[in-house]
Design a protein around this motif. Structure first.
Motif, PDB file in Angstrom:
ATOM      1  N   MET A  34       0.843  -1.201   0.000  1.00  0.00           N
ATOM      2  CA  MET A  34       0.000   0.000   0.000  1.00  0.00           C
ATOM      3  C   MET A  34       0.874   1.246   0.000  1.00  0.00           C
ATOM      4  N   ILE A  35       0.248   2.405  -0.243  1.00  0.00           N
ATOM      5  CA  ILE A  35       0.960   3.676  -0.160  1.00  0.00           C
ATOM      6  C   ILE A  35       0.173   4.627   0.732  1.00  0.00           C
ATOM      7  N   THR A  36       0.846   5.618   1.282  1.00  0.00           N
ATOM      8  CA  THR A  36       0.169   6.628   2.092  1.00  0.00           C
ATOM      9  C   THR A  36      -0.661   7.521   1.169  1.00  0.00           C
ATOM     10  N   GLU A  37      -1.637   8.225   1.724  1.00  0.00           N
ATOM     11  CA  GLU A  37      -2.579   8.977   0.873  1.00  0.00           C
ATOM     12  C   GLU A  37      -1.954  10.171   0.161  1.00  0.00           C
ATOM     13  N   THR A  38      -0.783  10.628   0.607  1.00  0.00           N
ATOM     14  CA  THR A  38      -0.126  11.762  -0.062  1.00  0.00           C
ATOM     15  C   THR A  38       1.055  11.316  -0.924  1.00  0.00           C
ATOM     16  N   ALA A  39       1.200  10.009  -1.155  1.00  0.00           N
ATOM     17  CA  ALA A  39       2.377   9.464  -1.850  1.00  0.00           C
ATOM     18  C   ALA A  39       2.560  10.063  -3.238  1.00  0.00           C
ATOM     19  N   VAL A  40       1.524  10.020  -4.068  1.00  0.00           N
ATOM     20  CA  VAL A  40       1.629  10.527  -5.440  1.00  0.00           C
ATOM     21  C   VAL A  40       1.919  12.024  -5.427  1.00  0.00           C
ATOM     22  N   VAL A  48      15.303  10.734  -1.398  1.00  0.00           N
ATOM     23  CA  VAL A  48      14.336  11.312  -0.463  1.00  0.00           C
ATOM     24  C   VAL A  48      14.219  10.401   0.761  1.00  0.00           C
ATOM     25  N   PRO A  49      14.434  10.931   1.968  1.00  0.00           N
ATOM     26  CA  PRO A  49      14.454  10.083   3.159  1.00  0.00           C
ATOM     27  C   PRO A  49      13.115   9.893   3.857  1.00  0.00           C
ATOM     28  N   HIS A  50      12.025  10.388   3.261  1.00  0.00           N
ATOM     29  CA  HIS A  50      10.730  10.309   3.944  1.00  0.00           C
ATOM     30  C   HIS A  50       9.899   9.137   3.407  1.00  0.00           C
ATOM     31  N   PRO A  51       9.349   8.278   4.270  1.00  0.00           N
ATOM     32  CA  PRO A  51       8.615   7.081   3.822  1.00  0.00           C
ATOM     33  C   PRO A  51       7.182   7.382   3.375  1.00  0.00           C
ATOM     34  N   ILE A  52       6.801   6.776   2.242  1.00  0.00           N
ATOM     35  CA  ILE A  52       5.415   6.893   1.756  1.00  0.00           C
ATOM     36  C   ILE A  52       4.874   5.525   1.331  1.00  0.00           C
ATOM     37  N   TYR A  53       5.696   4.482   1.496  1.00  0.00           N
ATOM     38  CA  TYR A  53       5.349   3.149   1.000  1.00  0.00           C
ATOM     39  C   TYR A  53       5.214   2.167   2.157  1.00  0.00           C
ATOM     40  N   LEU A  54       4.183   1.309   2.088  1.00  0.00           N
ATOM     41  CA  LEU A  54       3.939   0.297   3.113  1.00  0.00           C
ATOM     42  C   LEU A  54       4.179  -1.084   2.503  1.00  0.00           C
ATOM     43  N   TYR A  55       5.308  -1.663   2.875  1.00  0.00           N
ATOM     44  CA  TYR A  55       5.740  -2.947   2.318  1.00  0.00           C
ATOM     45  C   TYR A  55       5.266  -4.087   3.220  1.00  0.00           C
ATOM     46  N   ARG A  56       4.510  -5.016   2.640  1.00  0.00           N
ATOM     47  CA  ARG A  56       3.970  -6.128   3.432  1.00  0.00           C
ATOM     48  C   ARG A  56       4.962  -7.287   3.492  1.00  0.00           C
ATOM     49  N   ASP A  57       5.226  -7.745   4.687  1.00  0.00           N
ATOM     50  CA  ASP A  57       6.120  -8.886   4.884  1.00  0.00           C
ATOM     51  C   ASP A  57       5.323 -10.164   4.608  1.00  0.00           C
ATOM     52  N   ASN A  58       5.282 -10.540   3.345  1.00  0.00           N
ATOM     53  CA  ASN A  58       4.398 -11.612   2.887  1.00  0.00           C
ATOM     54  C   ASN A  58       5.121 -12.952   2.838  1.00  0.00           C
TER      55      ASN A  58
END
Length: 400
Positions: free
Chosen positions: A139-145, A253-263
């Motif tokens: 998933m991505i955060t709502e302000t990612a794009v 860019v050092p700010h996170p916007i991505y949610l990586y799932r440990d699948n």
């Protein structure tokens, strides 16, 4: 003329026809939703978000919802389905109305077994100025794009990459900032366009990129034909090497916007038989090296610099070769490893099938011998230190 004027009264009767459409025409209700009509007027999206998908019914809804929630709306979403056999295609189709014409669902003719080819198809279908990748279980955060686009335009970057990201538990209930020791939070950094220094850093494994951490200009990717090789795994590693080699305007860019799932169900996590494991991890070595070599040879910087050329190939080979024997393949005896490599890649290697299989097997055997000698040497060092300490204690006792 009076009669002519009277005749138009009949055509004007379409008032009756107009009265019937009134029910279907109730699209007045659709007009009440301001967001959707405005979105459908975006003929040229600023960003193309590409999601490669295969049997992602457990996670694709959460993924799509995170894209739907974006604060910036002028984007298109391209979902490339690698012939899923579960309900994920139907889930994606159900979201087409919600995206108001911005969602393109494309199904490949046959399964490719990896994310590379679906991503390539997404690039060719894309119309946006920039391209962003998301894996179907993430998933991505709502302000990612919005954040990516603002920074990419401000710095006119060919490639923007995020050093930090969030790590999700498999069920999505827990989230934490991923521990990436090489990177710390700080300011946005424009990477110096010093290819000499950058290649040296690449050869020392000082960059760790992934497609889902990048935001790239579409024209840049097309100009240098930066597509994913048809290998798996590590097709993304070859591609990100090419990005680093060819980009001139590179933004970190050092700010996170991505949610990586440990699948746990990912391709690299699934348990395999020893021989299958060996073939799986040898694939990017035998076939991926060739793709990386083509990218290197295509860049004028490497002409007359064989040490840089080989440095990148060596770094790629060593990292991948070590991973071959990290898991199940470590159980193979030399003759079994030889047979697995020759059986898996004989057609690709042609007359060199015996040579390459034998060389890889011999190299692994030498690595094991070296590792055993190193282990024995470390043990010897520990024992020697203990003996020295005992002798020093004895000497001190004699002196006293």
């Amino acid at each position: 003329p009076v009669e002519q004027a009277a005749k138009p009264a009949e055509p004007v009767k379409p008032v009756e026809q107009a009265a019937k459409p009134a029910e279907p025409v109730k699209p007045v209700e659709q007009a009440a939703k301001p967001a959707e009509p405005a979105i459908m007027q975006f003929n040229c999206p600023d960003v193309s978000v590409i999601i490669p998908m295969y049997n992602a019914e457990k996670y694709i809804t959460a993924c799509l919802e995170s894209v739907l929630a974006q604060t910036y709306k002028n984007f298109e979403l391209i979902v490339v389905d690698d012939c899923s056999t579960d309900s994920s295609p139907e889930i994606v189709k159900s979201y087409i109305p919600k995206f108001g014409g911005r969602l393109n669902h494309f199904r490949l003719k046959k399964n490719t077994g990896g994310a590379g080819i679906p991503r390539n198809k997404g690039i060719t279908l894309a119309r946006g100025e920039y391209i962003m990748f998301i894996d179907s279980d993430d998933m991505i955060t709502e302000t990612a794009v919005e954040e990516n686009l603002k920074l990419a335009r401000e710095y006119n970057s060919d490639v923007l990459y995020r050093t930090l990201y969030y790590k999700l538990s498999a069920d999505g209930s827990e989230r934490e900032l991923a521990n990436v020791p090489k990177y710390k939070a700080g300011d946005v950094t424009v990477i110096d366009n010093d290819l000499d220094k950058r290649v040296k850093d690449m050869a020392r494994s000082r960059y760790w990129l992934a497609p889902w951490r990048t935001f790239s200009k579409r024209e840049f990717l097309l100009e240098y034909e930066l597509f994913f090789p048809n290998i798996r795994p590590y097709e993304d590693l070859v591609w990100t090497h090419a990005l680093l080699i060819y980009t001139k305007n590179f933004l970190r860019v050092p700010h996170p916007i991505y949610l990586y799932r440990d699948n746990e169900g990912s391709m690299t996590r699934i348990k395999k038989a020893p021989a299958e494991s060996a073939k799986f991890y040898m694939n990017p070595i035998i076939l991926g090296l060739k793709s990386l070599d083509e990218y290197i040879k295509g860049h004028p910087f490497f002409k007359g610099k064989p040490h840089y050329h080989y440095g990148l190939l060596e770094n790629f080979f060593n990292g991948r070769f070590t991973s071959v024997f990290r898991e199940e393949a470590s159980e193979l005896k030399p003759h079994e490893l030889y047979e697995a490599i020759r059986d898996g890649f004989g057609k690709s290697l042609g007359d060199y099938d015996v040579l390459v299989a034998a060389l890889c097997t011999a190299l692994h055997t030498q690595q094991e011998l070296t590792a055993e000698k190193l282990k024995n040497f470390k043990k010897y060092v520990v024992e020697s230190k203990e003996q020295i300490a005992a002798l020093e204690a004895k000497l001190a006792e004699l002196k006293s």
